[in-house]
Design a protein around this motif. Structure first.
Motif, PDB file in Angstrom:
ATOM      1  N   ALA A 183       2.419  24.953  63.250  1.00 13.18           N
ATOM      2  CA  ALA A 183       3.768  25.258  63.714  1.00 13.18           C
ATOM      3  C   ALA A 183       4.361  26.443  62.960  1.00 13.18           C
ATOM      4  CB  ALA A 183       4.662  24.023  63.546  1.00 13.18           C
ATOM      5  N   GLY A 184       4.050  26.548  61.662  1.00 19.35           N
ATOM      6  CA  GLY A 184       4.619  27.625  60.860  1.00 19.35           C
ATOM      7  C   GLY A 184       4.128  28.998  61.266  1.00 19.35           C
ATOM      8  N   PHE A 185       2.878  29.104  61.691  1.00 17.52           N
ATOM      9  CA  PHE A 185       2.313  30.407  62.032  1.00 17.52           C
ATOM     10  C   PHE A 185       2.241  30.653  63.540  1.00 17.52           C
ATOM     11  CE2 PHE A 185       0.754  29.954  57.694  1.00 17.52           C
ATOM     12  CZ  PHE A 185       0.944  31.229  57.194  1.00 17.52           C
ATOM     13  N   LEU A 186       2.531  29.625  64.349  1.00 17.15           N
ATOM     14  CA  LEU A 186       2.397  29.789  65.794  1.00 17.15           C
ATOM     15  C   LEU A 186       3.359  30.848  66.330  1.00 17.15           C
ATOM     16  CD1 LEU A 186       1.016  28.815  68.385  1.00 17.15           C
ATOM     17  CD2 LEU A 186       2.833  27.089  68.603  1.00 17.15           C
ATOM     18  N   GLY A 187       4.589  30.842  65.839  1.00 17.95           N
ATOM     19  CA  GLY A 187       5.561  31.820  66.311  1.00 17.95           C
ATOM     20  C   GLY A 187       5.136  33.246  66.007  1.00 17.95           C
ATOM     21  N   ILE A 188       4.569  33.461  64.815  1.00 12.91           N
ATOM     22  CA  ILE A 188       4.082  34.802  64.467  1.00 12.91           C
ATOM     23  C   ILE A 188       2.922  35.182  65.372  1.00 12.91           C
ATOM     24  CG2 ILE A 188       3.088  36.210  62.634  1.00 12.91           C
ATOM     25  CD1 ILE A 188       4.486  34.399  60.619  1.00 12.91           C
ATOM     26  N   MET A 189       2.055  34.220  65.648  1.00 13.72           N
ATOM     27  CA  MET A 189       0.917  34.487  66.518  1.00 13.72           C
ATOM     28  C   MET A 189       1.367  34.867  67.927  1.00 13.72           C
ATOM     29  SD  MET A 189      -2.078  31.789  67.529  1.00 13.72           S
ATOM     30  CE  MET A 189      -3.350  32.158  68.726  1.00 13.72           C
ATOM     31  N   LEU A 190       2.380  34.178  68.423  1.00 16.33           N
ATOM     32  CA  LEU A 190       2.817  34.402  69.804  1.00 16.33           C
ATOM     33  C   LEU A 190       3.696  35.646  69.946  1.00 16.33           C
ATOM     34  CD1 LEU A 190       3.749  30.752  70.891  1.00 16.33           C
ATOM     35  CD2 LEU A 190       1.659  32.012  71.409  1.00 16.33           C
ATOM     36  N   PHE A 191       4.585  35.880  68.966  1.00 21.88           N
ATOM     37  CA  PHE A 191       5.617  36.909  69.160  1.00 21.88           C
ATOM     38  C   PHE A 191       5.662  37.968  68.059  1.00 21.88           C
ATOM     39  CE2 PHE A 191       7.295  32.751  70.677  1.00 21.88           C
ATOM     40  CZ  PHE A 191       7.211  33.001  72.037  1.00 21.88           C
ATOM     41  N   GLY A 192       4.772  37.903  67.092  1.00 21.50           N
ATOM     42  CA  GLY A 192       4.938  38.760  65.928  1.00 21.50           C
ATOM     43  C   GLY A 192       4.107  40.014  65.877  1.00 21.50           C
ATOM     44  N   ARG A 193       3.334  40.291  66.912  1.00 17.97           N
ATOM     45  CA  ARG A 193       2.442  41.451  66.829  1.00 17.97           C
ATOM     46  C   ARG A 193       3.208  42.745  66.533  1.00 17.97           C
ATOM     47  NH1 ARG A 193      -2.603  42.472  68.240  1.00 17.97           N
ATOM     48  NH2 ARG A 193      -2.837  40.501  69.352  1.00 17.97           N
ATOM     49  N   GLU A 194       4.335  42.962  67.188  1.00 22.00           N
ATOM     50  CA  GLU A 194       5.093  44.195  67.021  1.00 22.00           C
ATOM     51  C   GLU A 194       6.102  44.103  65.882  1.00 22.00           C
ATOM     52  OE1 GLU A 194       4.143  46.617  68.813  1.00 22.00           O
ATOM     53  OE2 GLU A 194       2.887  45.455  70.202  1.00 22.00           O
ATOM     54  N   ARG A 195       6.135  42.969  65.171  1.00 23.23           N
ATOM     55  CA  ARG A 195       7.191  42.757  64.184  1.00 23.23           C
ATOM     56  C   ARG A 195       6.697  42.631  62.748  1.00 23.23           C
ATOM     57  NH1 ARG A 195       8.531  40.244  68.925  1.00 23.23           N
ATOM     58  NH2 ARG A 195      10.653  40.575  69.679  1.00 23.23           N
ATOM     59  N   VAL A 196       5.496  42.096  62.555  1.00 25.57           N
ATOM     60  CA  VAL A 196       5.043  41.814  61.190  1.00 25.57           C
ATOM     61  C   VAL A 196       3.868  42.669  60.748  1.00 25.57           C
ATOM     62  CG1 VAL A 196       5.847  39.435  61.344  1.00 25.57           C
ATOM     63  CG2 VAL A 196       3.472  39.964  61.932  1.00 25.57           C
ATOM     64  N   GLY A 197       3.302  43.450  61.628  1.00 24.34           N
ATOM     65  CA  GLY A 197       2.156  44.257  61.258  1.00 24.34           C
ATOM     66  C   GLY A 197       0.851  43.565  61.599  1.00 24.34           C
ATOM     67  N   PRO A 198      -0.214  44.333  61.779  1.00 25.46           N
ATOM     68  CA  PRO A 198      -1.484  43.757  62.230  1.00 25.46           C
ATOM     69  C   PRO A 198      -2.125  42.803  61.235  1.00 25.46           C
ATOM     70  CG  PRO A 198      -1.743  46.071  61.634  1.00 25.46           C
ATOM     71  CD  PRO A 198      -0.288  45.795  61.634  1.00 25.46           C
ATOM     72  N   GLY A 199      -1.980  43.080  59.932  1.00 24.13           N
ATOM     73  CA  GLY A 199      -2.615  42.216  58.939  1.00 24.13           C
ATOM     74  C   GLY A 199      -2.041  40.818  58.934  1.00 24.13           C
ATOM     75  N   LEU A 200      -0.718  40.710  58.868  1.00 25.28           N
ATOM     76  CA  LEU A 200      -0.073  39.401  58.856  1.00 25.28           C
ATOM     77  C   LEU A 200      -0.267  38.689  60.182  1.00 25.28           C
ATOM     78  CD1 LEU A 200       1.576  37.291  57.449  1.00 25.28           C
ATOM     79  CD2 LEU A 200       3.670  38.559  58.040  1.00 25.28           C
ATOM     80  N   HIS A 201      -0.240  39.440  61.283  1.00 22.88           N
ATOM     81  CA  HIS A 201      -0.463  38.820  62.583  1.00 22.88           C
ATOM     82  C   HIS A 201      -1.868  38.235  62.664  1.00 22.88           C
ATOM     83  CE1 HIS A 201      -1.327  38.736  66.984  1.00 22.88           C
ATOM     84  NE2 HIS A 201      -0.124  38.221  67.000  1.00 22.88           N
ATOM     85  N   MET A 202      -2.850  38.949  62.149  1.00 22.16           N
ATOM     86  CA  MET A 202      -4.215  38.428  62.129  1.00 22.16           C
ATOM     87  C   MET A 202      -4.306  37.185  61.247  1.00 22.16           C
ATOM     88  SD  MET A 202      -7.321  38.835  63.253  1.00 22.16           S
ATOM     89  CE  MET A 202      -8.038  37.199  63.064  1.00 22.16           C
TER      90      MET A 202
END
Length: 482
Positions: A111-130
């Motif tokens: 649950a903690g990382f799902l939001g980043i996985m779904l919506f974070g590509r343009e917001r957190v950078g490729p490394g954190l998204h991966m």
């Protein structure tokens, strides 16, 4: 008026229905989460837009399946407190901690990382998204780890004592509780089954779109071709591994739950000079025999003991009140095995077609892949029916009977809740599944222009570097494409 046995039977049917419905979603999302992590990694590594297209295609489906898995799983904890409160009271001190760890570690991680996985590509950078994609994939595995540990302990209990006053199971060795004798085999077999389930669903969707484009006289997109190719690699590699793991799991079951294996094999009688492998038969519990049996002499002994003439005990060595329902176990096991070998056949066929350079141009292979798309879901349900019904008449094998685990509820109350579950589950999750199928029916192509790109000048396809001539186009020309 319905008796107490009827209330217990209804409670068992209710739990079987809800847990079967629930497990369809984790069986898909465990493998799909890893597939998405691989796709995202390949996109970052190669910058090939087809991997990004596939990621965006499947991540929507993953989100829906994950949500339905969570919602359908919540019901299970309530049943432990209602229909099976006696079991919860007795076994709670042992299984409560692993089930809590599943929530505190695996579910919170997902649950903690799902939001980043779904919506974070343009917001957190490729490394954190991966990293988020990897954490979600690891979280699904960790969830399976804890749940299977609890379930395996119920089959092969270890590391506990029984309070003589309360009858409660008390943990003595936490590591023996977690890593009980059947747990490693169940974990490997179940997780591998989840990966195969995902592979055949992905392969079936890819094959569907290959066939659709061929009927329309069009060439399929690179994303569709890659989807099907990756799925067939997975089937070819993992299917034989799964058969090997299933054999290991069967040998472990023979050691710890021999009555289950006897029911799976249809061995009502002991065979001192080698047991046959029955391919077909009609179990007859009343007469304790397998009617219309068709078998291969001594092959069961070879599989289970690795010796053609090895003796095998039958159900005639098990008291009648400790025997599982043979017919259900016998046929569910054969369904699971038949699907497993069909998966192996598809994998071998795909290797042959790939070697000949015809993996993407063999219609009959694609039709077979479409037909096999739901096979993993059917196989995991058949496998769980085999293992759970084969455990009867116990909830904690050899120690706590099912009849002694249920709450003292009246049959009408249990029956009413069962009907409510059936109606609500088919309405809610049926609608969700229908929407997932609609998403799957659309090809994985993301080349439509976006309004926000029009105002900036050139139209950019997601994840694709525009060609020089496209970059030079005026915004007015882009508007014409809309």
């Amino acid at each position: 008026m319905l008796g107490s046995f009827d209330a217990i039977l209804l409670a068992r049917i209710q739990f079987a229905f809800t847990v079967s419905f629930h497990f369809l979603f984790p069986a898909f999302t465990i493998g799909l989460a890893s597939y998405l992590a691989v796709l995202n990694g390949l996109w970052l590594w190669t910058k090939d837009s087809k991997y990004l297209d596939l990621f965006r295609y499947w991540v929507k489906i993953f989100a829906l399946a994950f949500a339905m898995g969570v919602v359908s799983g919540i019901v299970m904890s309530y049943q432990f407190g209602t229909n099976w409160s006696v079991f919860s009271d007795k076994a709670g001190p042992v299984i409560g901690a692993p089930m809590a760890y599943e929530v505190l570690s695996a579910f919170f991680l997902e649950a903690g990382f799902l939001g980043i996985m779904l919506f974070g590509r343009e917001r957190v950078g490729p490394g954190l998204h991966m990293a988020a994609c990897a954490m979600v994939a690891f979280g699904t595995f960790l969830s399976a780890f804890w749940i299977l540990s609890v379930n395996s302990w119920m089959h092969t209990p270890a590391g506990f004592s029984i309070d003589p006053e309360t009858g409660q199971f008390l943990p003595e060795d936490f590591w023996q509780v977690i890593f009980n004798p059947s747990f490693p085999y169940r974990l490997m077999h179940t997780v591998t089954a989840a990966y195969l389930t995902t592979a055949f669903i992905v392969g079936g969707v890819g094959a569907w779109h290959l066939l659709a484009r061929r009927r329309g006289g069009e060439d399929a997109s690179e994303a569709t071709k890659t989807m099907f190719s990756m799925a067939m690699w997975m089937a070819a590699i993992v299917a034989p591994v799964q058969i090997f793991l299933g054999d290991m799991h069967g040998l472990n079951t023979l050691e710890h739950q021999p009555a289950k294996v006897m029911a799976m094999e249809g061995h009502y009688e002991s065979h001192p000079d080698g047991a046959p492998l029955y391919l077909f038969g009609i179990p007859n519990d009343a007469e304790q025999r397998l009617d219309y049996a068709v078998g291969i002499p001594n092959l069961s002994s070879l599989i289970l003991k690795h010796d053609l003439n090895a003796p095998l005990d039958g159900l005639d060595t098990i008291p009648d009140d400790e025997q599982p329902p043979v017919a259900i176990v016998f046929w569910s096991f054969r369904i699971m095995v038949a699907i497993g070998f069909a998966m192996l056949g598809i994998g071998v066929w795909s290797l042959w077609a790939r070697w000949r350079g015809r993996l993407l141009t063999t219609p009959w292979l694609h039709r077979a892949a479409v037909a096999m798309a739901p096979s993993g879901l059917i196989a995991v349900l058949a496998g769980w029916i085999t293992t759970e019904v084969g455990r009867q008449p116990y909830t904690v094998y050899g120690i706590l009977r099912t009849a002694d685990s249920a709450a003292p509820l009246a049959a009408p109350a249990v029956g009413t809740s069962l009907v409510a579950f059936v109606v609500i589950y088919f309405a809610v999750f049926g609608a969700g599944t229908f929407y997932i199928l609609r998403l799957m029916s659309r090809p994985p192509v993301f080349h439509e222009p976006r309004l926000k790109d029009v105002t900036k000048g050139p139209i950019r396809t997601a994840g694709v570097t525009p060609a020089p001539e496209e970059a030079a186009r005026r915004p007015e020309a882009a508007k014409e494409d809309l």
